[in-house]
Design a protein around this motif. Structure first.
Motif, PDB file in Angstrom:
ATOM      1  N   ASP A  69       0.869  -1.141  -0.065  1.00 56.32           N
ATOM      2  CA  ASP A  69      -0.126   0.103  -0.102  1.00 56.32           C
ATOM      3  C   ASP A  69       0.885   1.080  -0.043  1.00 56.32           C
ATOM      4  OD1 ASP A  69       0.778  -0.468   2.528  1.00 56.32           O
ATOM      5  OD2 ASP A  69      -0.970  -1.242   3.197  1.00 56.32           O
ATOM      6  N   ARG A  70       2.164   0.863  -0.221  1.00 63.01           N
ATOM      7  CA  ARG A  70       3.031   2.286  -0.565  1.00 63.01           C
ATOM      8  C   ARG A  70       3.151   2.547  -1.918  1.00 63.01           C
ATOM      9  NH1 ARG A  70       2.126   1.366   5.113  1.00 63.01           N
ATOM     10  NH2 ARG A  70       4.019   1.972   6.280  1.00 63.01           N
ATOM     11  N   ARG A  71       3.257   3.774  -2.307  1.00 65.31           N
ATOM     12  CA  ARG A  71       3.588   4.196  -3.551  1.00 65.31           C
ATOM     13  C   ARG A  71       5.000   4.806  -3.777  1.00 65.31           C
ATOM     14  NH1 ARG A  71       0.713   8.289  -3.629  1.00 65.31           N
ATOM     15  NH2 ARG A  71      -1.305   7.681  -4.408  1.00 65.31           N
ATOM     16  N   ALA A  72       5.836   3.439  -4.131  1.00 60.86           N
ATOM     17  CA  ALA A  72       7.054   3.766  -4.023  1.00 60.86           C
ATOM     18  C   ALA A  72       7.960   3.074  -5.018  1.00 60.86           C
ATOM     19  CB  ALA A  72       7.901   3.125  -2.650  1.00 60.86           C
ATOM     20  N   LEU A  73       8.583   3.695  -5.770  1.00 61.71           N
ATOM     21  CA  LEU A  73       9.550   3.177  -6.805  1.00 61.71           C
ATOM     22  C   LEU A  73      10.904   3.046  -6.249  1.00 61.71           C
ATOM     23  CD1 LEU A  73       8.343   5.455  -9.695  1.00 61.71           C
ATOM     24  CD2 LEU A  73       7.723   3.182  -9.425  1.00 61.71           C
ATOM     25  N   ASN A  74      11.373   1.681  -6.325  1.00 63.76           N
ATOM     26  CA  ASN A  74      12.486   1.317  -5.807  1.00 63.76           C
ATOM     27  C   ASN A  74      13.763   1.334  -6.881  1.00 63.76           C
ATOM     28  OD1 ASN A  74      11.640  -1.280  -3.252  1.00 63.76           O
ATOM     29  ND2 ASN A  74      11.367   1.100  -3.236  1.00 63.76           N
ATOM     30  N   ALA A  75      14.769   1.730  -6.729  1.00 71.77           N
ATOM     31  CA  ALA A  75      15.897   1.810  -7.503  1.00 71.77           C
ATOM     32  C   ALA A  75      16.633   0.553  -7.997  1.00 71.77           C
ATOM     33  CB  ALA A  75      16.890   2.905  -7.293  1.00 71.77           C
ATOM     34  N   TYR A  92      12.159   6.565  -4.520  1.00 72.25           N
ATOM     35  CA  TYR A  92      11.402   7.544  -3.996  1.00 72.25           C
ATOM     36  C   TYR A  92       9.899   7.058  -3.610  1.00 72.25           C
ATOM     37  CZ  TYR A  92      14.524  10.747  -6.415  1.00 72.25           C
ATOM     38  OH  TYR A  92      15.382  11.290  -7.031  1.00 72.25           O
ATOM     39  N   GLN A  93       9.310   7.519  -2.533  1.00 72.58           N
ATOM     40  CA  GLN A  93       7.894   7.384  -2.019  1.00 72.58           C
ATOM     41  C   GLN A  93       7.057   8.766  -2.094  1.00 72.58           C
ATOM     42  OE1 GLN A  93       5.303   5.365   1.492  1.00 72.58           O
ATOM     43  NE2 GLN A  93       7.407   4.915   1.518  1.00 72.58           N
ATOM     44  N   MET A  94       6.017   8.545  -2.420  1.00 73.34           N
ATOM     45  CA  MET A  94       5.077   9.814  -2.686  1.00 73.34           C
ATOM     46  C   MET A  94       3.789   9.568  -1.873  1.00 73.34           C
ATOM     47  SD  MET A  94       3.774  11.546  -6.154  1.00 73.34           S
ATOM     48  CE  MET A  94       2.169  10.724  -6.607  1.00 73.34           C
ATOM     49  N   ALA A 103      -0.478   1.342   9.288  1.00 71.12           N
ATOM     50  CA  ALA A 103       0.576   1.060   9.713  1.00 71.12           C
ATOM     51  C   ALA A 103       1.198  -0.362   9.636  1.00 71.12           C
ATOM     52  CB  ALA A 103       0.296   1.242  11.351  1.00 71.12           C
ATOM     53  N   HIS A 104       2.540  -0.888   9.425  1.00 75.36           N
ATOM     54  CA  HIS A 104       2.842  -2.040   9.354  1.00 75.36           C
ATOM     55  C   HIS A 104       3.978  -2.260  10.094  1.00 75.36           C
ATOM     56  CE1 HIS A 104       4.623  -1.598   5.186  1.00 75.36           C
ATOM     57  NE2 HIS A 104       5.355  -0.808   6.053  1.00 75.36           N
ATOM     58  N   ARG A 105       4.539  -3.584  10.426  1.00 74.83           N
ATOM     59  CA  ARG A 105       6.061  -3.608  10.608  1.00 74.83           C
ATOM     60  C   ARG A 105       6.572  -4.823   9.893  1.00 74.83           C
ATOM     61  NH1 ARG A 105       5.815  -5.584  16.981  1.00 74.83           N
ATOM     62  NH2 ARG A 105       4.660  -7.486  16.495  1.00 74.83           N
ATOM     63  N   HIS A 106       7.960  -4.653  10.038  1.00 78.65           N
ATOM     64  CA  HIS A 106       8.735  -5.810   9.053  1.00 78.65           C
ATOM     65  C   HIS A 106      10.224  -5.822   9.607  1.00 78.65           C
ATOM     66  CE1 HIS A 106       9.660  -2.202   6.993  1.00 78.65           C
ATOM     67  NE2 HIS A 106       8.395  -2.010   6.683  1.00 78.65           N
ATOM     68  N   THR A 107      10.832  -7.007   9.571  1.00 80.25           N
ATOM     69  CA  THR A 107      12.148  -6.835  10.165  1.00 80.25           C
ATOM     70  C   THR A 107      13.124  -6.193   9.332  1.00 80.25           C
ATOM     71  OG1 THR A 107      12.334  -9.094   8.782  1.00 80.25           O
ATOM     72  CG2 THR A 107      12.060  -9.076  11.235  1.00 80.25           C
ATOM     73  N   TRP A 143       6.549  -0.490  14.445  1.00 81.30           N
ATOM     74  CA  TRP A 143       5.223  -0.112  13.830  1.00 81.30           C
ATOM     75  C   TRP A 143       5.505   1.151  13.086  1.00 81.30           C
ATOM     76  CZ3 TRP A 143       2.002  -3.833  12.875  1.00 81.30           C
ATOM     77  CH2 TRP A 143       1.777  -4.911  14.006  1.00 81.30           C
ATOM     78  N   HIS A 144       5.215   1.467  11.988  1.00 77.04           N
ATOM     79  CA  HIS A 144       5.234   2.651  11.162  1.00 77.04           C
ATOM     80  C   HIS A 144       4.143   2.829  10.153  1.00 77.04           C
ATOM     81  CE1 HIS A 144       7.653  -0.055   8.803  1.00 77.04           C
ATOM     82  NE2 HIS A 144       7.345   0.561   7.705  1.00 77.04           N
ATOM     83  N   ASP A 145       3.601   4.165  10.181  1.00 80.83           N
ATOM     84  CA  ASP A 145       2.611   4.729   9.194  1.00 80.83           C
ATOM     85  C   ASP A 145       3.089   6.164   8.714  1.00 80.83           C
ATOM     86  OD1 ASP A 145       0.642   4.398  11.941  1.00 80.83           O
ATOM     87  OD2 ASP A 145       0.845   6.386  10.984  1.00 80.83           O
ATOM     88  N   LEU A 157      12.967   9.913   0.156  1.00 77.52           N
ATOM     89  CA  LEU A 157      13.777   8.791  -0.208  1.00 77.52           C
ATOM     90  C   LEU A 157      13.508   7.783   0.827  1.00 77.52           C
ATOM     91  CD1 LEU A 157      16.115   7.932  -2.654  1.00 77.52           C
ATOM     92  CD2 LEU A 157      17.616   8.463  -0.626  1.00 77.52           C
ATOM     93  N   ASP A 158      13.146   6.591   0.430  1.00 77.36           N
ATOM     94  CA  ASP A 158      13.287   5.325   1.203  1.00 77.36           C
ATOM     95  C   ASP A 158      14.481   4.742   1.085  1.00 77.36           C
ATOM     96  OD1 ASP A 158      10.572   5.186   2.170  1.00 77.36           O
ATOM     97  OD2 ASP A 158       9.817   4.253   0.264  1.00 77.36           O
ATOM     98  N   GLY A 159      15.102   4.182   2.249  1.00 80.50           N
ATOM     99  CA  GLY A 159      16.248   3.512   2.238  1.00 80.50           C
ATOM    100  C   GLY A 159      16.086   2.265   3.057  1.00 80.50           C
ATOM    101  N   LEU A 160      16.189   1.006   2.604  1.00 79.04           N
ATOM    102  CA  LEU A 160      16.079  -0.368   3.455  1.00 79.04           C
ATOM    103  C   LEU A 160      17.026  -1.247   3.040  1.00 79.04           C
ATOM    104  CD1 LEU A 160      12.784   0.741   2.093  1.00 79.04           C
ATOM    105  CD2 LEU A 160      12.369  -0.774   3.729  1.00 79.04           C
ATOM    106  N   ASP A 161      17.335  -2.034   4.109  1.00 79.13           N
ATOM    107  CA  ASP A 161      18.180  -3.084   4.259  1.00 79.13           C
ATOM    108  C   ASP A 161      17.506  -4.429   3.471  1.00 79.13           C
ATOM    109  OD1 ASP A 161      16.768  -3.993   6.258  1.00 79.13           O
ATOM    110  OD2 ASP A 161      18.414  -3.894   7.725  1.00 79.13           O
TER     111      ASP A 161
HETATM  112  O1  GTQ Z   1       7.047   3.249   3.859  1.00 82.54           O
HETATM  113  O2  GTQ Z   1       6.729   1.615   5.265  1.00 82.54           O
HETATM  114  O3  GTQ Z   1      10.243   1.731  -0.046  1.00 82.54           O
HETATM  115  O4  GTQ Z   1       7.755  -1.016   4.180  1.00 82.54           O
HETATM  116  C1  GTQ Z   1       9.577  -0.469   1.111  1.00 82.54           C
HETATM  117  C2  GTQ Z   1       8.819  -1.106   2.135  1.00 82.54           C
HETATM  118  C3  GTQ Z   1       8.656   1.536   1.984  1.00 82.54           C
HETATM  119  C4  GTQ Z   1       7.274   1.993   3.695  1.00 82.54           C
HETATM  120  C5  GTQ Z   1       9.644   0.876   1.094  1.00 82.54           C
HETATM  121  C6  GTQ Z   1       8.131  -0.384   3.128  1.00 82.54           C
HETATM  122  C7  GTQ Z   1       8.205   1.093   3.083  1.00 82.54           C
END
Ligand code: GTQ
Ligand code: FE2
Length: 344
Positions: A69-75, A92-94, A103-107, A143-145, A157-161
């Motif tokens: 449910d995130r509008r994000a384009l991952n590079a 980028y996320q918009m 809200a959701h959470r993930h490792t 948990w994050h929203d 800018l989203d940055g994740l591992d």
């Molecule tokens: O905003 O929670 O680009 O869970 C990828 C996974 C954003 C977010 C991303 C995510 C999120």
């Protein structure tokens, strides 16, 4: 292996077929076994905000109806199927005015570098106001929203591992009950009040692997860079700060380290390479980098990748001083003695 001189003949293809059928591989045929140094598959690459914002806008007027449910384009790195590097993904996320992401959470752990607009990310009940240049943490399994309560489109800018966590077979994910926004449990920016001024509450020790400070504001980053530049006598190659966990002095997240460089107009950084991989995002100014012999031009809000063990240097070409945010996977290497760096 020392080879006695009386050996003759060679193994034929049927031998290698039998080795393969037995679920084996002959070490003497494994490419890279004796490689003296890393040769990453990833390439240097730059993503330009002005080009990509059109693609995000197109996704803004439709129901995404997909997995996220995130509008994000991952590079995606040109040398990979998924991931900006072998350990990290950025993009980028918009979020449009009035919209929210439940809200959701993930490792996998995430950082957000705010680029345009104004709104909130809520992390474990703490609503954090996000303004351009701010770094916001959503550590693993918190948990994050996100909510845009302003009247301008938010892009960050989203940055994740994620590539690292998936590679370790350790991705877990869960939606918040009812796929809603989470309740706000503490005052807005509460962690900034507790930890945000270079001091910490007395008798408080670290209880998490991540920084307890959820936001590092751009205003305070700029102020730190300005003071550092002054006290260091305006060094030729600019100055850099690391964002740290105020309770430990360590990186902001167990898997990701964040930093910001100030490169004065007209100057260039030192040339360096290290075994960590890095994603840079321009928070101010314009210029170019030479990464692995390739020139990457960038301006405000563009981001680019420096693969591991690849020489790079930055040049600030505009009238304005440059600030470059960066995230890297250095914390994944240091505990195992795998971090190396060279300058020159
Ligand atoms: O905003 O929670 O680009 O869970 C990828 C996974 C954003 C977010 C991303 C995510 C999120
Ligand atoms: Fe998330």
């Amino acid at each position: 292996m020392s080879v006695p001189t009386d050996k003759s003949g060679a193994l034929d293809e049927s031998y290698y077929a039998r080795v393969r059928d037995a679920q084996l591989v002959a070490l003497w045929r494994v490419p890279g076994t004796d490689a003296p140094e890393p040769a990453p598959a990833e390439s240097p690459y730059v993503w330009h905000y002005d080009e990509l914002i059109g693609l995000l806008d197109e996704a803004g007027s439709v129901d995404l109806g997909g997995e996220s449910d995130r509008r994000a384009l991952n590079a995606t790195n040109p040398g990979r199927v998924f991931g900006t590097t072998h350990t990290m993904v950025a993009g980028y996320q918009m979020v449009l005015p009035g919209e929210s992401a439940p809200a959701h959470r993930h490792t996998p752990a995430a950082i957000r570098l705010m680029l345009t607009g104004r709104g909130h990310t809520v992390v474990e009940g703490e609503a954090v106001l996000m303004e351009p240049g701010d770094l916001v943490l959503t550590p693993g399994w918190t948990w994050h929203d996100h909510r845009n309560d302003g009247d301008e489109t938010m892009v960050w800018l989203d940055g994740l591992d994620v590539p690292f966590v998936r590679g370790m077979n350790t991705q877990f994910y869960e939606d918040f009950e009812g796929k809603q926004l989470q309740p706000r449990l503490v005052p807005e920016d509460a962690s900034v009040s507790r930890y945000g001024a270079g001091v910490v509450p007395s008798d408080e020790s670290a209880t998490t692997r991540h920084s307890p400070l959820t936001k590092y504001s751009y205003a305070s980053s700029l102020e730190s860079l300005r003071r550092l530049r002054e006290v260091q006598g305006d060094p030729e190659h600019g100055v850099s700060i690391d964002f740290v966990n105020p309770l430990t002095g360590g990186p902001v997240l167990p898997t990701l380290a964040c930093a910001m460089d100030l490169l004065p107009s007209g100057r260039a950084s030192r040339r360096r390479r290290h075994t960590s991989s890095t994603v840079f995002c321009t928070t101010q100014g314009e210029g170019y980098s030479i990464v692995g012999g390739e020139r990457l031009d960038w301006k405000h809000k563009d981001f680019f990748v420096v693969p591991s063990w690849t020489w790079y240097e930055h040049h600030a070409t505009g009238d304005q001083d440059v600030t470059l945010f960066s995230m890297s996977d250095r914390p994944l290497l240091e505990p195992f003695g795998l971090y190396r760096e060279q300058t020159g």
